[in-house]
Each structure stands twice: as structure tokens, then as C-alpha cells.
Enzyme design. Structure first.
Site, PDB file in Angstrom:
ATOM      1  N   LYS A  73      44.492  44.344  39.942  1.00 33.89           N
ATOM      2  CA  LYS A  73      44.284  43.662  38.664  1.00 33.89           C
ATOM      3  C   LYS A  73      42.814  43.650  38.231  1.00 33.89           C
ATOM      4  CE  LYS A  73      45.782  39.532  38.893  1.00 33.89           C
ATOM      5  NZ  LYS A  73      44.542  38.845  39.296  1.00 33.89           N
ATOM      6  N   THR A  75      40.400  45.548  39.316  1.00 33.15           N
ATOM      7  CA  THR A  75      39.999  46.935  39.099  1.00 33.15           C
ATOM      8  C   THR A  75      40.417  47.404  37.712  1.00 33.15           C
ATOM      9  OG1 THR A  75      40.203  47.373  41.469  1.00 33.15           O
ATOM     10  CG2 THR A  75      40.190  49.284  40.011  1.00 33.15           C
ATOM     11  N   ARG A  96      36.112  35.924  37.279  1.00 29.35           N
ATOM     12  CA  ARG A  96      35.752  34.835  38.183  1.00 29.35           C
ATOM     13  C   ARG A  96      34.759  35.324  39.238  1.00 29.35           C
ATOM     14  NH1 ARG A  96      41.201  33.195  40.814  1.00 29.35           N
ATOM     15  NH2 ARG A  96      41.537  35.418  40.598  1.00 29.35           N
ATOM     16  N   LYS A 107      41.584  38.537  52.065  1.00 23.59           N
ATOM     17  CA  LYS A 107      41.883  38.984  50.705  1.00 23.59           C
ATOM     18  C   LYS A 107      40.844  39.953  50.158  1.00 23.59           C
ATOM     19  CE  LYS A 107      42.759  37.145  46.065  1.00 23.59           C
ATOM     20  NZ  LYS A 107      41.581  37.697  45.378  1.00 23.59           N
ATOM     21  N   ALA A 275      43.960  30.473  42.041  1.00 23.25           N
ATOM     22  CA  ALA A 275      45.061  30.487  41.080  1.00 23.25           C
ATOM     23  C   ALA A 275      46.341  29.863  41.623  1.00 23.25           C
ATOM     24  CB  ALA A 275      45.349  31.914  40.636  1.00 23.25           C
ATOM     25  N   PHE A 303      46.230  36.078  40.556  1.00 23.41           N
ATOM     26  CA  PHE A 303      47.544  36.364  41.136  1.00 23.41           C
ATOM     27  C   PHE A 303      48.519  36.877  40.078  1.00 23.41           C
ATOM     28  CE2 PHE A 303      46.152  33.224  44.511  1.00 23.41           C
ATOM     29  CZ  PHE A 303      45.896  34.207  45.445  1.00 23.41           C
ATOM     30  N   PHE A 384      48.734  55.704  41.972  1.00 19.94           N
ATOM     31  CA  PHE A 384      48.469  56.115  43.357  1.00 19.94           C
ATOM     32  C   PHE A 384      48.890  57.578  43.527  1.00 19.94           C
ATOM     33  CE2 PHE A 384      48.084  51.658  43.985  1.00 19.94           C
ATOM     34  CZ  PHE A 384      47.389  51.464  45.182  1.00 19.94           C
ATOM     35  N   TRP A 412      40.548  53.507  39.271  1.00 17.76           N
ATOM     36  CA  TRP A 412      39.982  53.427  40.622  1.00 17.76           C
ATOM     37  C   TRP A 412      39.250  54.723  40.967  1.00 17.76           C
ATOM     38  CZ3 TRP A 412      40.259  56.010  45.272  1.00 17.76           C
ATOM     39  CH2 TRP A 412      39.764  55.319  46.393  1.00 17.76           C
TER      40      TRP A 412
END
Length: 558
Positions: A73, A75, A96, A107, A275, A303, A384, A412
């Protein structure tokens, strides 16, 4: 093919001086307070025409329910901001700040990944401009003044069994969840059961993120409830005369931070409430400031959309008056296959049946954005190498059945170039007329608010109240807090309160275990399931791999 790590990519980046990044937006140099060459705070009081500036369009990036396969998210936020800049738009992002707990835990950080990152990455993930330390200091000052008041006679008649305020530390430390303090004689305080929470779960973090100026922040700090008297009346930070000193500690933390992406898109990074146990959005102040200077501002909610986006709409937007022009829901084929029952180690294999079984999770999030909140929505598939043509076609087919466009995002690996298609889709979407609606009304009873979120957003049957919760709800409503929005504290891994129920579970109820008021922040916290406000470290913490070389270069940081 061997890929570089995030930190390697970030360390090779050629950053521009932060003054130049601010000037690109048109921010007066008098308003810039530099923290070195590549990061700064912005003092709004030095900007004369801020109130009369027209605001740009806000784009909210959210995601499907998280899985160990990853969604990307943040990214996507960074890559979309760079993509908007690539197609000639005046863009900025608003994110954030990372918490040290997850950085050293499991994480990870919050700077994006690959070639869609915010830099300086090490600074951002490690201390940054000291905002979290200021929040922790203000929180713990209030705790110290509370216990000091009790020690010196307790003239407010505070019931030590009803104290709700806890100390904080910005680290995952399960040992501190439940403690006994004030031991070893009268001179060392009054013995009582106590505990710590992580800094990002502090009400002061929420207050910072929901305050537009010092006057508003001081009023919110003053209203913080730290406990109750022997007769059941709330005791506030104002009663302890702590709010002024707390505000002094927070005077610089209140100012938004500005940094840049790898492609020099301005990034406003400020505040960082969790979150699942808080409202999960960056500060209103930073978001509004970005909107004053950019035509498009890309932000995120923590999230999955059932947590972050719901609170973004029902708390942040409601309290600030802002509204997104469009919503991006991020998904990956890999994560959707996990929601369909596929094991992580098998995700590289094409499996259309598992993908179809997992698609209802994405469909529910789309329906929520469109139907519950009234938002124009696009799906971004974070690409991906293992995604197959048939799998991507299946996702597109299912989404188009709901009238939603699907765009491949390859940020990415390719940064802004990989986000141009998504940028064009977002610009087109943001031109549509929309009106933000909410999951509940403030006038609804607290139980009705909880029920509506569970039924409308989570897709459940309703709620079950644990023993004692109804009594606490009645007390909060009697004290005048019934018209506040609610902040649902729930597992991020499921629409339900059971992290093992993947996909789009049905026929479930959510158990409300505890209800508390954050009177300063202005919302009711509703704790469900096994939510903890102090995480623990995993068996092998990320900290074991983090090191610094003799030349000052950080290694092992993602």
C-alpha cells in the site's frame, strides 16, 4: 536475478536539498525549519496567504485485508505520487511516520519499497525529527503528574483502581503490558497495578494528528481523561494542570515534516497512530497543508479498508471536513490467493480456483468504498513476476462486473514510470462528482454505531457485548460522550474479530470486550477480539539483522 534491498536503493539515491523540494511547491523559505539538508518542518504561522489558497484533490490509497504475502500500500502511494508527477501534475504525498516498534520487530518501516520510496529512508524509520519522542514525553509527563498528585494527598479524590492513563514507550515490549509500580515504601509512590502501551497507541498521538493549531491541541490535551474519582466523575489533564507543559513538549512535533521521494516528489510525513488500535491516518494538519500546495495529494489509511479507510472517513474526514476525490484499493494476486486458502509457499503457482475463492475479499472492500462511503474507486494490482495472464484477467473480469477499473501498478520495480497508468486512471476518476457518506451518524447510540460498522463495513450479523460493557457504554453516554465517533480496535487480518477467518466471512458476530473514551481526541475506542495496545517482538526480531558500519552506513534495515 538479484534485487537490491530497499536500504541499498535508498542509500544510492541522489537527494535534492529539502529547501528546493519545498520551493518546487511554492512554500516560502521563511516557513522552512531544516533538520539537516534533507528533512524539515514547516511552520504554518510563517505563511501569510495559507487560508485563502484553493485546495487540490485528495486521493486515498487503501487495500484489501492484509496477508503475509504483502499488499504494497505505501509503495503504491509513493509510486502513484511519482506517477502523477511523471504525467505533468503538481503532486505531493502525505504519509504516517514509522514506529520504532515495528521497525525493530516484524512489520518493517513505512517508507515504501523498491524504487517507490521516501528518503532519507534511515532517518524516516529511525527517530526522524523526534516527533514520537515528544509525544512519549508528553504522555509520560501526564502519568508522572497523576501519580505525584496521588502521592501528595490526592485532593481530587482519584480512585486508584479507576486510573485509565498509562505510560508509553515506542518499542514492542510485552514485558511492560502489565506491571505493579510504586513499591518499596511511601517515598516511592502509591502501589498499584499499571502497564505501558506503545507510543503510537497514545491518545496524545491521536490528538496531535487531529489538531490544526496549538490552541486546538491545548484544548484537546486539557480534556484527556486520566481516571475517575471515588464518586465516578472523570479526572482530566486540565484538573491536574498538566496540559500547558504537555503542549510545550509538543510545540515542534505539531509542525508537519517534509521530505522527498526517490524521484523528488514532495512528501509530507507527520504523525503515526496505529490503524488497528487507533485511527491510522497521518495528521490533518499535514494533509491540509499538502492540499494547499499540490493539485493532487496521495495519502493512505492503515491496514485494510475495513480498518484504515473506515476510520479515515468516519473520524478524520468527519472531524476535518476534508473528503477524498477518489479511492485506490490495492491488491495483489498473491494475497488474494491466500484469502482463497492457498499456502504462502505455493503462491508462485498459477491457481485460478484459489484466486476466485479469495476475490470476495476484494469485492467487499470495493463495495464498501462505493456503497457505504460513496467514493469513485479504482483497483491497483501491485504486480509480481509470478502473476499470470489468466490470473490478472480473472481479477479484471470480477472488478469490471462491479463497474470498477483495474490498473496494473509496477512501481516497486519501475518507480513513477510504473505508476503512470494508475496516475491517469486516478486523474480521470477524481474528476467525477462524488459525495462522501458515513457508516453511521453521530447522533446514533453507541451500540448502534458499533452495529452499523459491523454490518455495513465488516459484513457481519452484529455485535455481542462482553460482561460489563453495556454498563460502561451507559456511563459514557450519561457523561455526554454518546455523540462521538467510534474507533474500532480489531484484528487487521480479517473482516471479523477472528484473524483466522480469511476472505469474506459471513454469519459472524463481533465481541465488544471493552469500551473507553478518548475525550481529548474526540472518539470512543471500542476494543474487540484479542487486540493489545503493546505488541511483542517475534521470535527473530528484525533488530537482529540491523547494524551500522564504521562509515556510518546502516545495514539490514529492509
Amino acid at each position: 536475478m538479484e534485487f537490491k534491498t530497499d536500504v541499498q536503493i535508498a542509500q544510492e539515491a541522489k537527494m535534492e536539498p529539502i529547501v528546493g523540494i519545498a520551493e518546487k511547491l511554492g512554500i516560502d523559505s521563511d516557513a522552512i525549519e531544516q533538520y539537516g539538508k534533507y528533512k524539515a518542518k514547516i511552520d504554518e504561522t510563517e505563511i501569510a496567504d495559507l487560508a485563502t489558497r484553493k485546495e487540490g484533490k485528495l486521493i486515498l490509497v487503501t487495500a484489501i485485508t492484509p496477508t503475509p504475502a504483502g499488499e504494497g500500500k505505501t509503495t503504491t502511494v509513493v509510486g502513484l505520487g511519482d506517477g502523477l508527477q511523471k504525467i505533468g501534475k503538481k503532486a505531493a504525498i502525505a504519509l504516517r511516520e514509522p514506529s520504532l516498534g515495528p521497525v525493530f520487530g516484524m512489520k518493517g518501516g513505512a517508507a515504501g519499497g523498491g524504487y517507490a520510496q521516501v528518503v532519507p529512508m534511515e532517518d524516516l524509520n529511525l527517530h526522524f525529527t523526534g516527533d514520537f519522542h515528544a509525544i512519549g514525553a508528553a504522555n509520560n509527563l501526564l502519568a508522572a503528574m497523576l501519580d505525584n498528585h496521588i502521592h501528595h494527598g490526592n485532593s481530587l479524590a482519584i480512585d486508584t483502581r479507576s486510573i485509565t492513563w498509562k505510560r508509553v514507550v515506542d518499542m514492542n515490549d510485552r514485558q511492560l503490558r502489565f506491571i505493579v509500580d510504586g513499591l518499596n515504601g511511601k517515598t516511592n509512590g502509591v502501589p498499584r497495578e499499571d502497564g505501558f502501551t506503545i507510543t503510537v497507541a497514545s491518545e496524545i498521538m491521536a490528538i496531535l494528528c487531529l489538531s490544526m493549531n496549538m490552541e486546538e491541541m491545548k484544548a484537546k490535551l486539557k480534556a484527556i481523561i486520566v481516571g475517575y474519582t471515588l464518586t465516578g466523575q472523570p479526572v482530566t489533564a486540565g484538573d491536574l494542570k498538566a496540559h500547558g507543559a504537555m503542549a510545550v513538549l509538543l510545540k515542534d512535533a505539531l509542525k508537519p515534516n517534509i521530505v522527498q521521494t526517490l524521484e523528488h516528489t514532495p512528501a509530507f510525513v507527520h504523525g503515526g497512530p496505529f490503524a488497528n488500535i487507533a485511527h491510522g491516518c497521518n495528521s490533518i494538519k499535514a494533509t491540509r497543508l499538502a492540499l494547499k500546495y499540490a493539485d493532487y495529494v496521495v495519502t493512505e489509511a492503515g491496514f485494510g479498508a475495513d480498518l484504515g479507510a473506515e476510520k479515515f472517513m468516519d473520524i478524520k474526514c468527519r472531524l476535518s471536513g476534508i473528503a477524498p476525490a477518489a479511492v485506490v484499493v490495492v491488491a495483489t494476486v498473491r494475497a488474494l490467493k491466500m484469502h482463497g486458502g492457498m499456502a504462502k509457499k505455493e503462491l508462485v503457482t498459477e491457481n485460478l480456483s484459489a484466486l476466485e475463492a479469495g476475490m470476495p475479499n476484494l469485492m467487499k472492500h470495493i463495495e464498501n468504498m462505493q456503497t457505504v462511503f460513496g467514493m469513485p474507486t479504482v483497483v491497483a494490482i501491485n504486480k509480481f513476476p509470478t502473476d499470470t495472464t489468466k490470473e490478472l484477467a480473472l481479477v479484471e473480469e470480477k472488478c469490471q462486473a462491479l463497474g470498477v477499473n483495474v490498473v496494473l501498478s509496477d512501481v516497486w520495480e519501475n518507480g513513477g514510470n510504473g505508476g503512470q497508468d494508475l496516475a491517469r486512471a486516478v486523474v480521470e476518476l477524481a474528476d467525477q462528482e462524488s459525495t462522501l457518506t458515513y457508516a453511521y451518524e453521530l447522533e446514533d447510540a453507541l451500540v448502534d454505531k458499533m452495529t452499523k460498522v459491523v454490518q455495513k463495513v465488516y459484513g457481519g450479523e452484529g455485535i455481542t457485548l462482553a460482561p460489563g460493557v453495556k454498563k460502561e457504554i451507559n456511563r459514557l453516554e450519561a457523561l455526554g460522550f454518546g455523540n462521538l465517533p467510534i474507533c474500532m480496535a480489531k484484528t487487521q487480518y480479517s473482516f471479523s474479530d477472528d484473524k483466522n477467518k480469511l476472505g469474506r466471512p459471513k454469519d459472524f458476530t463481533v465481541t465488544i470486550k471493552k469500551v473507553t473514551v478518548s475525550a481529548g481526541a474526540g472518539f470512543i475506542v471500542v476494543l474487540t477480539g484479542d487486540i493489545m495496545t503493546m505488541p511483542g517482538l517475534p521470535k527473530v526480531p528484525a533488530a537482529e539483522s540491523i547494524d551500522i558500519m564504521a562509515d556510518g552506513r546502516v545495514t539490514g534495515l529492509f
